[in-house]
Enzyme design. Structure first.
Site, PDB file in Angstrom:
ATOM      1  N   GLY A  47       0.484  28.287 -51.396  1.00  0.00           N
ATOM      2  CA  GLY A  47       1.098  28.630 -52.676  1.00  0.00           C
ATOM      3  C   GLY A  47       1.868  29.937 -52.732  1.00  0.00           C
ATOM      4  O   GLY A  47       2.729  30.107 -53.585  1.00  0.00           O
ATOM      5  N   GLU A 102      -1.356  36.705 -53.123  1.00  0.00           N
ATOM      6  CA  GLU A 102      -1.817  35.429 -53.690  1.00  0.00           C
ATOM      7  C   GLU A 102      -0.842  34.931 -54.755  1.00  0.00           C
ATOM      8  O   GLU A 102      -0.167  35.730 -55.409  1.00  0.00           O
ATOM      9  CB  GLU A 102      -3.185  35.635 -54.367  1.00  0.00           C
ATOM     10  CG  GLU A 102      -4.369  35.036 -53.636  1.00  0.00           C
ATOM     11  CD  GLU A 102      -4.375  33.510 -53.581  1.00  0.00           C
ATOM     12  OE1 GLU A 102      -3.322  32.868 -53.666  1.00  0.00           O
ATOM     13  OE2 GLU A 102      -5.477  32.960 -53.439  1.00  0.00           O
ATOM     14  N   ASP A 103      -0.803  33.633 -54.933  1.00  0.00           N
ATOM     15  CA  ASP A 103       0.014  33.078 -56.009  1.00  0.00           C
ATOM     16  C   ASP A 103      -0.688  33.256 -57.354  1.00  0.00           C
ATOM     17  O   ASP A 103      -0.100  33.683 -58.330  1.00  0.00           O
ATOM     18  CB  ASP A 103       0.330  31.595 -55.756  1.00  0.00           C
ATOM     19  CG  ASP A 103      -0.892  30.758 -55.400  1.00  0.00           C
ATOM     20  OD1 ASP A 103      -2.028  31.299 -55.352  1.00  0.00           O
ATOM     21  OD2 ASP A 103      -0.737  29.548 -55.159  1.00  0.00           O
ATOM     22  N   ASP A 106      -7.541  32.524 -60.261  1.00  0.00           N
ATOM     23  CA  ASP A 106      -8.025  31.641 -61.319  1.00  0.00           C
ATOM     24  C   ASP A 106      -9.508  31.961 -61.545  1.00  0.00           C
ATOM     25  O   ASP A 106      -9.855  32.844 -62.321  1.00  0.00           O
ATOM     26  CB  ASP A 106      -7.762  30.206 -60.846  1.00  0.00           C
ATOM     27  CG  ASP A 106      -8.095  29.146 -61.871  1.00  0.00           C
ATOM     28  OD1 ASP A 106      -8.210  29.483 -63.055  1.00  0.00           O
ATOM     29  OD2 ASP A 106      -8.248  27.974 -61.485  1.00  0.00           O
ATOM     30  N   THR A 107     -10.410  31.292 -60.839  1.00  0.00           N
ATOM     31  CA  THR A 107     -11.830  31.645 -60.959  1.00  0.00           C
ATOM     32  C   THR A 107     -12.147  32.951 -60.228  1.00  0.00           C
ATOM     33  O   THR A 107     -13.159  33.584 -60.508  1.00  0.00           O
ATOM     34  CB  THR A 107     -12.721  30.546 -60.346  1.00  0.00           C
ATOM     35  OG1 THR A 107     -12.428  30.450 -58.953  1.00  0.00           O
ATOM     36  CG2 THR A 107     -12.508  29.214 -61.024  1.00  0.00           C
ATOM     37  N   GLY A 108     -11.326  33.321 -59.261  1.00  0.00           N
ATOM     38  CA  GLY A 108     -11.577  34.520 -58.447  1.00  0.00           C
ATOM     39  C   GLY A 108     -12.321  34.212 -57.153  1.00  0.00           C
ATOM     40  O   GLY A 108     -12.461  35.074 -56.287  1.00  0.00           O
ATOM     41  N   THR A 110     -11.613  32.355 -54.526  1.00  0.00           N
ATOM     42  CA  THR A 110     -10.850  32.419 -53.272  1.00  0.00           C
ATOM     43  C   THR A 110     -10.667  33.873 -52.832  1.00  0.00           C
ATOM     44  O   THR A 110     -10.950  34.220 -51.674  1.00  0.00           O
ATOM     45  CB  THR A 110      -9.460  31.751 -53.445  1.00  0.00           C
ATOM     46  OG1 THR A 110      -9.663  30.420 -53.899  1.00  0.00           O
ATOM     47  CG2 THR A 110      -8.688  31.743 -52.145  1.00  0.00           C
ATOM     48  N   LYS A 134      -5.315  34.137 -64.394  1.00  0.00           N
ATOM     49  CA  LYS A 134      -5.791  33.364 -65.547  1.00  0.00           C
ATOM     50  C   LYS A 134      -7.172  33.873 -65.911  1.00  0.00           C
ATOM     51  O   LYS A 134      -8.184  33.319 -65.477  1.00  0.00           O
ATOM     52  CB  LYS A 134      -5.964  31.900 -65.104  1.00  0.00           C
ATOM     53  CG  LYS A 134      -4.848  30.972 -65.457  1.00  0.00           C
ATOM     54  CD  LYS A 134      -5.325  29.544 -65.203  1.00  0.00           C
ATOM     55  CE  LYS A 134      -4.371  28.794 -64.352  1.00  0.00           C
ATOM     56  NZ  LYS A 134      -4.867  27.453 -64.001  1.00  0.00           N
ATOM     57  N   PHE A 155      -2.545  24.691 -66.282  1.00  0.00           N
ATOM     58  CA  PHE A 155      -2.240  24.448 -64.878  1.00  0.00           C
ATOM     59  C   PHE A 155      -0.732  24.570 -64.669  1.00  0.00           C
ATOM     60  O   PHE A 155       0.041  23.805 -65.243  1.00  0.00           O
ATOM     61  CB  PHE A 155      -2.735  23.072 -64.432  1.00  0.00           C
ATOM     62  CG  PHE A 155      -2.700  22.909 -62.942  1.00  0.00           C
ATOM     63  CD1 PHE A 155      -3.723  23.405 -62.147  1.00  0.00           C
ATOM     64  CD2 PHE A 155      -1.620  22.282 -62.328  1.00  0.00           C
ATOM     65  CE1 PHE A 155      -3.679  23.281 -60.768  1.00  0.00           C
ATOM     66  CE2 PHE A 155      -1.572  22.153 -60.951  1.00  0.00           C
ATOM     67  CZ  PHE A 155      -2.609  22.648 -60.167  1.00  0.00           C
ATOM     68  N   ASP A 162       1.881  24.194 -56.409  1.00  0.00           N
ATOM     69  CA  ASP A 162       2.064  22.734 -56.378  1.00  0.00           C
ATOM     70  C   ASP A 162       1.179  22.006 -57.374  1.00  0.00           C
ATOM     71  O   ASP A 162       0.229  22.563 -57.940  1.00  0.00           O
ATOM     72  CB  ASP A 162       1.728  22.203 -54.978  1.00  0.00           C
ATOM     73  CG  ASP A 162       0.215  22.155 -54.740  1.00  0.00           C
ATOM     74  OD1 ASP A 162      -0.472  23.161 -55.033  1.00  0.00           O
ATOM     75  OD2 ASP A 162      -0.292  21.118 -54.300  1.00  0.00           O
ATOM     76  N   ARG A 168       6.623  22.685 -55.544  1.00  0.00           N
ATOM     77  CA  ARG A 168       6.636  24.031 -54.951  1.00  0.00           C
ATOM     78  C   ARG A 168       8.033  24.637 -54.977  1.00  0.00           C
ATOM     79  O   ARG A 168       8.190  25.856 -55.016  1.00  0.00           O
ATOM     80  CB  ARG A 168       6.142  23.986 -53.498  1.00  0.00           C
ATOM     81  CG  ARG A 168       4.663  23.638 -53.347  1.00  0.00           C
ATOM     82  CD  ARG A 168       4.188  24.000 -51.942  1.00  0.00           C
ATOM     83  NE  ARG A 168       2.949  23.338 -51.580  1.00  0.00           N
ATOM     84  CZ  ARG A 168       1.732  23.793 -51.910  1.00  0.00           C
ATOM     85  NH1 ARG A 168       1.594  24.893 -52.592  1.00  0.00           N
ATOM     86  NH2 ARG A 168       0.654  23.119 -51.531  1.00  0.00           N
TER      87      ARG A 168
HETATM   88  P1  5GP Z   1      -9.550  30.477 -57.515  1.00  0.00           P
HETATM   89  O1  5GP Z   1     -10.347  30.488 -56.257  1.00  0.00           O
HETATM   90  O2  5GP Z   1      -9.193  31.854 -58.015  1.00  0.00           O
HETATM   91  O3  5GP Z   1     -10.175  29.630 -58.568  1.00  0.00           O
HETATM   92  O4  5GP Z   1      -8.221  29.690 -57.225  1.00  0.00           O
HETATM   93  C1  5GP Z   1      -7.191  30.189 -56.521  1.00  0.00           C
HETATM   94  C2  5GP Z   1      -6.327  29.060 -56.035  1.00  0.00           C
HETATM   95  O5  5GP Z   1      -6.388  27.901 -56.867  1.00  0.00           O
HETATM   96  C3  5GP Z   1      -4.873  29.469 -56.079  1.00  0.00           C
HETATM   97  O6  5GP Z   1      -4.492  30.140 -54.914  1.00  0.00           O
HETATM   98  C4  5GP Z   1      -4.167  28.142 -56.253  1.00  0.00           C
HETATM   99  O7  5GP Z   1      -3.973  27.547 -54.999  1.00  0.00           O
HETATM  100  C5  5GP Z   1      -5.138  27.306 -57.044  1.00  0.00           C
HETATM  101  N1  5GP Z   1      -4.796  27.320 -58.465  1.00  0.00           N
HETATM  102  C6  5GP Z   1      -5.487  27.896 -59.467  1.00  0.00           C
HETATM  103  N2  5GP Z   1      -4.878  27.721 -60.653  1.00  0.00           N
HETATM  104  C7  5GP Z   1      -3.757  27.020 -60.400  1.00  0.00           C
HETATM  105  C8  5GP Z   1      -2.678  26.544 -61.219  1.00  0.00           C
HETATM  106  O8  5GP Z   1      -2.598  26.724 -62.444  1.00  0.00           O
HETATM  107  N3  5GP Z   1      -1.701  25.857 -60.576  1.00  0.00           N
HETATM  108  C9  5GP Z   1      -1.715  25.626 -59.237  1.00  0.00           C
HETATM  109  N4  5GP Z   1      -0.700  24.937 -58.723  1.00  0.00           N
HETATM  110  N5  5GP Z   1      -2.704  26.063 -58.430  1.00  0.00           N
HETATM  111  C10 5GP Z   1      -3.713  26.764 -59.011  1.00  0.00           C
END
Ligand code: 5GP
Length: 180
Positions: A47, A102-103, A106-108, A110, A134, A155, A162, A168
């Protein structure tokens, strides 16, 4: 020129011009902060590939770029909480200044996992640059040293992000309309 085919059912959340402006600002800030060091941008695949390409060109410093392949989502839109490394860095990072690119946070989960992983390799420093955040979905609080935009809990696709590998290549960040 005709209407865009790929953008047909996507509404704009952040347009290309606003992204470009914010990326330039982040690049200037990073250039000031890392003025005396040599920097490694760690692009989190897939991403972040477009964001990293633009950010790298907005940073006026010697740097190298590494790629880290991570899988945390399936083809759906829910975080599994499980982070799998699909492609590792090509070189050691001991003693280097690492900026994870990072793109979206979200939850943190990753970023939390990647910070832990990269710290075991003894870099001089590790910081995080994310285009989007987010906060509504936070499960682990992670430091985001450089942030592009805070967004609501929707989302999003485009500018590298993607939906089941599509969108993308949209030049902006948008929302897929469910009706088509
Ligand atoms: P986390 O581990 O913070 O929940 O998620 C991080 C990863 O989830 C991002 O790098 C991305 O790949 C994916 N992700 C989270 N939210 C979105 C979203 O709104 N759109 C897309 N395309 N990917 C997301």
């Amino acid at each position: 020129m005709g209407a865009s085919t790929i953008a047909a059912n996507v509404s704009t959340m952040i347009d290309a011009e606003s992204i470009a402006k914010r990326v330039r600002e982040l690049g200037e800030q990073i250039t000031r902060d890392y003025a005396s060091s040599s920097l490694v941008l760690v692009c989190v695949l897939k991403g972040s590939f477009i964001f990293t390409a633009d950010l790298a060109r907005a940073i006026d410093l010697p740097l190298r770029v590494e790629f880290l392949g991570v899988r945390s989502y399936g083809e759906g839109t829910k975080s599994s909480g499980v982070v799998q490394i699909t492609h590792d860095l090509s070189r050691p990072i001991e003693g280097e200044d690492i900026l994870i690119v990072e793109d979206i946070v979200d939850t943190g989960l990753t970023i939390a996992h990647l910070l832990e992983l990269l710290k075991t390799r003894k870099p001089a420093s590790v910081k995080v640059c994310s285009l989007l955040h987010k906060p509504a979905r936070t499960r682990v609080v992670v430091p985001i040293d450089y942030l592009g935009f805070t967004i609501e809990d929707k989302f999003v696709v485009g500018y590298g992000l993607d939906w089941a590998e599509r969108y993308r290549n949209l030049p902006f960040i948008g929302l897929v309309e469910s009706s088509s």
